[in-house]
Design an enzyme around this catalytic site. Sequence first.
Site, PDB file in Angstrom:
ATOM      1  N   GLY A  59       0.837  -1.112   0.030  1.00  0.00           N
ATOM      2  CA  GLY A  59      -0.063  -0.158   0.012  1.00  0.00           C
ATOM      3  C   GLY A  59       0.889   1.193   0.050  1.00  0.00           C
ATOM      4  N   CYS A  86       5.245  -6.315   1.567  1.00  0.00           N
ATOM      5  CA  CYS A  86       5.654  -4.719   1.469  1.00  0.00           C
ATOM      6  C   CYS A  86       4.700  -4.078   2.666  1.00  0.00           C
ATOM      7  CB  CYS A  86       5.286  -4.226   0.219  1.00  0.00           C
ATOM      8  SG  CYS A  86       6.212  -2.652  -0.050  1.00  0.00           S
ATOM      9  N   TYR A  87       3.992  -3.204   2.667  1.00  0.00           N
ATOM     10  CA  TYR A  87       3.349  -2.658   3.611  1.00  0.00           C
ATOM     11  C   TYR A  87       2.709  -3.554   4.625  1.00  0.00           C
ATOM     12  CZ  TYR A  87       0.324   0.794   6.123  1.00  0.00           C
ATOM     13  OH  TYR A  87      -0.034   1.296   7.164  1.00  0.00           O
ATOM     14  N   HIS A 176       7.917  -7.631  -3.911  1.00  0.00           N
ATOM     15  CA  HIS A 176       6.660  -7.944  -4.439  1.00  0.00           C
ATOM     16  C   HIS A 176       6.592  -9.274  -5.400  1.00  0.00           C
ATOM     17  CE1 HIS A 176       4.168  -4.303  -3.336  1.00  0.00           C
ATOM     18  NE2 HIS A 176       5.551  -4.009  -3.503  1.00  0.00           N
ATOM     19  N   GLU A 178       4.204 -10.785  -6.277  1.00  0.00           N
ATOM     20  CA  GLU A 178       3.042 -10.889  -7.426  1.00  0.00           C
ATOM     21  C   GLU A 178       3.151 -10.464  -8.816  1.00  0.00           C
ATOM     22  OE1 GLU A 178       3.417  -8.921  -4.893  1.00  0.00           O
ATOM     23  OE2 GLU A 178       1.901  -7.096  -4.677  1.00  0.00           O
ATOM     24  N   SER A 230     -23.304  -8.416 -26.793  1.00  0.00           N
ATOM     25  CA  SER A 230     -22.767  -7.241 -27.849  1.00  0.00           C
ATOM     26  C   SER A 230     -21.740  -8.169 -28.834  1.00  0.00           C
ATOM     27  CB  SER A 230     -21.742  -6.238 -26.976  1.00  0.00           C
ATOM     28  OG  SER A 230     -20.849  -7.262 -26.263  1.00  0.00           O
ATOM     29  N   GLY A 231     -21.683  -9.392 -28.503  1.00  0.00           N
ATOM     30  CA  GLY A 231     -20.528 -10.193 -29.223  1.00  0.00           C
ATOM     31  C   GLY A 231     -19.090  -9.841 -28.557  1.00  0.00           C
ATOM     32  N   GLY A 232     -19.372  -9.101 -27.337  1.00  0.00           N
ATOM     33  CA  GLY A 232     -17.796  -9.016 -26.806  1.00  0.00           C
ATOM     34  C   GLY A 232     -17.622 -10.495 -25.819  1.00  0.00           C
ATOM     35  N   VAL A 233     -16.481 -10.462 -25.169  1.00  0.00           N
ATOM     36  CA  VAL A 233     -16.328 -11.745 -24.483  1.00  0.00           C
ATOM     37  C   VAL A 233     -17.051 -11.832 -23.167  1.00  0.00           C
ATOM     38  CG1 VAL A 233     -14.476 -12.995 -23.090  1.00  0.00           C
ATOM     39  CG2 VAL A 233     -13.793 -11.581 -25.123  1.00  0.00           C
ATOM     40  N   ASP A 234     -17.263 -10.769 -22.577  1.00  0.00           N
ATOM     41  CA  ASP A 234     -18.055 -10.900 -21.239  1.00  0.00           C
ATOM     42  C   ASP A 234     -19.695 -11.384 -21.531  1.00  0.00           C
ATOM     43  OD1 ASP A 234     -15.432 -10.073 -20.334  1.00  0.00           O
ATOM     44  OD2 ASP A 234     -16.216  -8.163 -19.842  1.00  0.00           O
ATOM     45  N   SER A 235     -20.426 -10.541 -22.462  1.00  0.00           N
ATOM     46  CA  SER A 235     -21.553 -10.747 -22.639  1.00  0.00           C
ATOM     47  C   SER A 235     -21.762 -12.052 -23.218  1.00  0.00           C
ATOM     48  CB  SER A 235     -22.177  -9.757 -23.448  1.00  0.00           C
ATOM     49  OG  SER A 235     -21.821  -9.451 -24.664  1.00  0.00           O
ATOM     50  N   SER A 236     -20.877 -12.605 -24.342  1.00  0.00           N
ATOM     51  CA  SER A 236     -21.082 -13.785 -24.954  1.00  0.00           C
ATOM     52  C   SER A 236     -21.012 -15.034 -23.871  1.00  0.00           C
ATOM     53  CB  SER A 236     -19.814 -14.118 -25.888  1.00  0.00           C
ATOM     54  OG  SER A 236     -20.007 -12.917 -26.770  1.00  0.00           O
ATOM     55  N   LYS A 376     -10.826 -11.354 -15.981  1.00  0.00           N
ATOM     56  CA  LYS A 376     -11.114 -11.435 -17.373  1.00  0.00           C
ATOM     57  C   LYS A 376     -10.247 -12.780 -17.748  1.00  0.00           C
ATOM     58  CE  LYS A 376     -12.029  -9.228 -21.532  1.00  0.00           C
ATOM     59  NZ  LYS A 376     -13.501  -8.198 -21.536  1.00  0.00           N
TER      60      LYS A 376
END
Length: 520
Positions: A59, A86-87, A176, A178, A230-236, A376
């Site tokens: 942080g 870290c923090y 870090h 990550e 919409s044809g995008g990844v998420d809505s598909s 995602k």
Amino acid sequence: MTDLSSHDRILILDFGSQVTQLIARRLRESGVYCEIWPFTADAARIQLFAPKGIILSGGPASTVDEGSPRAPQVVFEMGIPVLGICYGQQTMCMQLGGRVEKSDHQEYGRAYVEVKEACALTQALWAPGAREQVWMSHGDRVAALPEGFRIVATSEGAPYAMVADDDRKFYGIQFHPEVVHTPHGAALLKNFTHAVCGCQGDWTMAAFRAEAIARIRAQVGDGKVICGLSGGVDSSVAAVLIHEAIGDQLTCIYVDHGVMRAGETEQVVATFRDRFNIKLVHRDASDLFLGQLAGVTDPELKRKTIGRLFIEVFEEEQEKIGGADFLAQGTLYPDVIESVSATGGPSVTIKSHHNVGGLPEDMRMKLVEPLRDLFKDEVRALGRELGLPEEIVGRHPFPGPGLAIRIPGEVTREKVQILQKADSIYLEEIRAAGLYDAIWQAFAVLLPVKTVGVMGDGRTYDSVCALRAVTSTDGMTADVYPFSMEFLTRVAGRIVNEVRGINRVTYDITSKPPGTIEWE
Ligand code: XMP
């Protein structure tokens, strides 16, 4: 929310680091379910969550400052492993009786640690005596350890680069793990979750799919669901998952606003209606949208016009099918993580975003959001698990207002057609060169500028097209993709030769910031 009873889980308490989400992604990649909560989380809520271990993130604050954030003390009293990064390390050491000081030797970026002793976190990775690369970003450092801790590794700027209390299973690291610049970071985190906390790695997309289907059925019962596609990844992915759960109780609405890419509408209809047998309303509203966009040149007004019309058309179509009880949305986990504000102030609106999820609040339907626990990359993995074609699962993001924001100035049907052709040549060449997956987003922009050219023996006076391609991990920042000159000249040659209306091509070499990815 995911039914957690059957999964091992880790809680990440966020102190506002820019890279906290990366901790979660590394854990999920190794099959561990985790959630990110603000460090202010309530003790009872933490106990109820019953994690197998807790990670305290980095942080921007300084533990030395009065009023700086602290972990809820219960974290150290639950008898479960804790890893402070870290923090997180600094506050853990302070809270357990150690001391932190401001250091005159700040470390930012690549650094090396000397491994002094073995410990559970470094097992099978780092041997005592080794010198290992890590990524540091700190000003403060631990100056005295709490009782029970020992030093595992040191660095030039951090004598306590890695510390352990083996009995309590408390670990602290100054660097870090990550970020990818700590080459063994993911493996260190896996040692924490698997070896120290005993997680099995039981978070898989196959398991998620089965559980999500059961959850959707339980939520929806015999109700009706509509989904803006919409044809995008998420809505598909959301649509196919919900369809698998409730079949014909789902209707998808695809609004063609006339500013889609070439062939996109046909692909959406073929994929969802023909291949997946999903009830799909396809509304061609291009006349309406292009009519209302006539004369509109201001980018914000364009976005607002499209957003407003989208809602109007969506509501019309929804009424035609007799309404629904639920509205499906492709909300993802990064949208629902409660954020810890590092600066406190409100952020300025750079652009008013529009997407199919941006529907009005007064629709009085309940929400079905089956992807709200996923990142995602996990949505993509789920899409593959569900058998969605790679062209949809792996496709670049495409903004809700479509090509309209890639045509600075007035949008006309003719300009849209010119841009569609240039854009598809560009993407075709990118795919043929095997570069599509290395790029976050690539597209053409049709500029409202005419220039003089010569073709054959004749003079031309046509438009300029700009090409853009960027790499990014989340769209928040972006770098220009370094195409070879040979590639760019090939694409430019094809566009000028094959697209009537364009006689000059330029390549946009602006990173974000200071540019944005889209031009409007
Ligand atoms: P900018 O242009 O702000 O874009 O750097 C960042 C990312 O967001 C996408 N974008 C949108 N996505 N609705 C969306 O769903 C929108 O209105 C919108 N505007 C920009 C952009 O394509 C990039 O991936």
